[in-house]
Design a protein around this motif. Structure first.
Motif, PDB file in Angstrom:
ATOM      1  N   PHE A  45       0.835  -1.201   0.000  1.00  0.00           N
ATOM      2  CA  PHE A  45       0.000   0.000   0.000  1.00  0.00           C
ATOM      3  C   PHE A  45       0.869   1.250   0.000  1.00  0.00           C
ATOM      4  N   TYR A  46       1.880   1.263   0.829  1.00  0.00           N
ATOM      5  CA  TYR A  46       2.752   2.438   0.923  1.00  0.00           C
ATOM      6  C   TYR A  46       3.652   2.574  -0.304  1.00  0.00           C
ATOM      7  N   ILE A  47       4.033   1.463  -0.892  1.00  0.00           N
ATOM      8  CA  ILE A  47       4.814   1.522  -2.133  1.00  0.00           C
ATOM      9  C   ILE A  47       3.964   2.127  -3.258  1.00  0.00           C
ATOM     10  N   ALA A  48       2.713   1.693  -3.349  1.00  0.00           N
ATOM     11  CA  ALA A  48       1.816   2.233  -4.370  1.00  0.00           C
ATOM     12  C   ALA A  48       1.542   3.714  -4.135  1.00  0.00           C
ATOM     13  N   LEU A  49       1.351   4.095  -2.892  1.00  0.00           N
ATOM     14  CA  LEU A  49       1.100   5.493  -2.554  1.00  0.00           C
ATOM     15  C   LEU A  49       2.311   6.363  -2.879  1.00  0.00           C
ATOM     16  N   THR A  50       3.493   5.881  -2.544  1.00  0.00           N
ATOM     17  CA  THR A  50       4.724   6.615  -2.845  1.00  0.00           C
ATOM     18  C   THR A  50       4.940   6.734  -4.348  1.00  0.00           C
ATOM     19  N   SER A  51       4.615   5.689  -5.073  1.00  0.00           N
ATOM     20  CA  SER A  51       4.760   5.709  -6.524  1.00  0.00           C
ATOM     21  C   SER A  51       3.835   6.756  -7.150  1.00  0.00           C
ATOM     22  N   MET A  52       2.621   6.875  -6.645  1.00  0.00           N
ATOM     23  CA  MET A  52       1.707   7.890  -7.173  1.00  0.00           C
ATOM     24  C   MET A  52       2.191   9.303  -6.851  1.00  0.00           C
ATOM     25  N   VAL A  53       2.724   9.504  -5.658  1.00  0.00           N
ATOM     26  CA  VAL A  53       3.222  10.827  -5.280  1.00  0.00           C
ATOM     27  C   VAL A  53       4.438  11.203  -6.127  1.00  0.00           C
ATOM     28  N   ILE A  54       5.359  10.266  -6.311  1.00  0.00           N
ATOM     29  CA  ILE A  54       6.555  10.543  -7.126  1.00  0.00           C
ATOM     30  C   ILE A  54       6.161  10.799  -8.578  1.00  0.00           C
ATOM     31  N   GLY A  55       5.202  10.037  -9.090  1.00  0.00           N
ATOM     32  CA  GLY A  55       4.724  10.259 -10.453  1.00  0.00           C
ATOM     33  C   GLY A  55       4.121  11.636 -10.641  1.00  0.00           C
ATOM     34  N   THR A  56       3.343  12.084  -9.656  1.00  0.00           N
ATOM     35  CA  THR A  56       2.757  13.414  -9.724  1.00  0.00           C
ATOM     36  C   THR A  56       3.839  14.488  -9.686  1.00  0.00           C
ATOM     37  N   GLN A  57       4.825  14.308  -8.825  1.00  0.00           N
ATOM     38  CA  GLN A  57       5.902  15.288  -8.734  1.00  0.00           C
ATOM     39  C   GLN A  57       6.725  15.354 -10.015  1.00  0.00           C
ATOM     40  N   LEU A  58       6.998  14.220 -10.626  1.00  0.00           N
ATOM     41  CA  LEU A  58       7.740  14.220 -11.886  1.00  0.00           C
ATOM     42  C   LEU A  58       6.954  14.916 -12.989  1.00  0.00           C
ATOM     43  N   PHE A  59       5.656  14.651 -13.049  1.00  0.00           N
ATOM     44  CA  PHE A  59       4.835  15.288 -14.071  1.00  0.00           C
ATOM     45  C   PHE A  59       4.805  16.802 -13.882  1.00  0.00           C
TER      46      PHE A  59
END
Length: 85
Positions: A45-59
């Motif tokens: 769950f936390y890996i998926a959440l972190t992945s979404m946050v990092i993806g948003t920041q990169l975009f």
């Protein structure tokens, strides 16, 4: 924008699909009355959440870089050394 935007969308989709799978699995186990631990006790769950946050920041970083590069007033001023005839 192409590099950071594409990488950001890819990371966000990985996180979103992972969290979608985790949520669907939890709903399935609740519907069939299977005893499962809390969703937040899973590391996935936390890996998926972190992945979404990092993806948003990169975009957003790619989007801001595109805005800065297009807002340069000297963007279309070229210094021509000599004229070719």
């Amino acid at each position: 924008m192409h590099l950071f935007g594409g990488l950001g969308i890819f990371m966000f989709l990985i996180g979103f699909l992972s969290s979608l799978y985790l949520g669907a699995h939890k709903l399935y186990s609740v519907y069939h009355q299977i005893r499962e631990p809390l969703l937040t006790s899973s590391a996935y769950f936390y890996i998926a959440l972190t992945s979404m946050v990092i993806g948003t920041q990169l975009f957003v970083a790619g989007f801001l870089a595109e805005l800065v590069s297009r807002n340069n007033p000297e963007r279309n001023k070229y210094q021509i050394e000599k004229r070719v005839k």
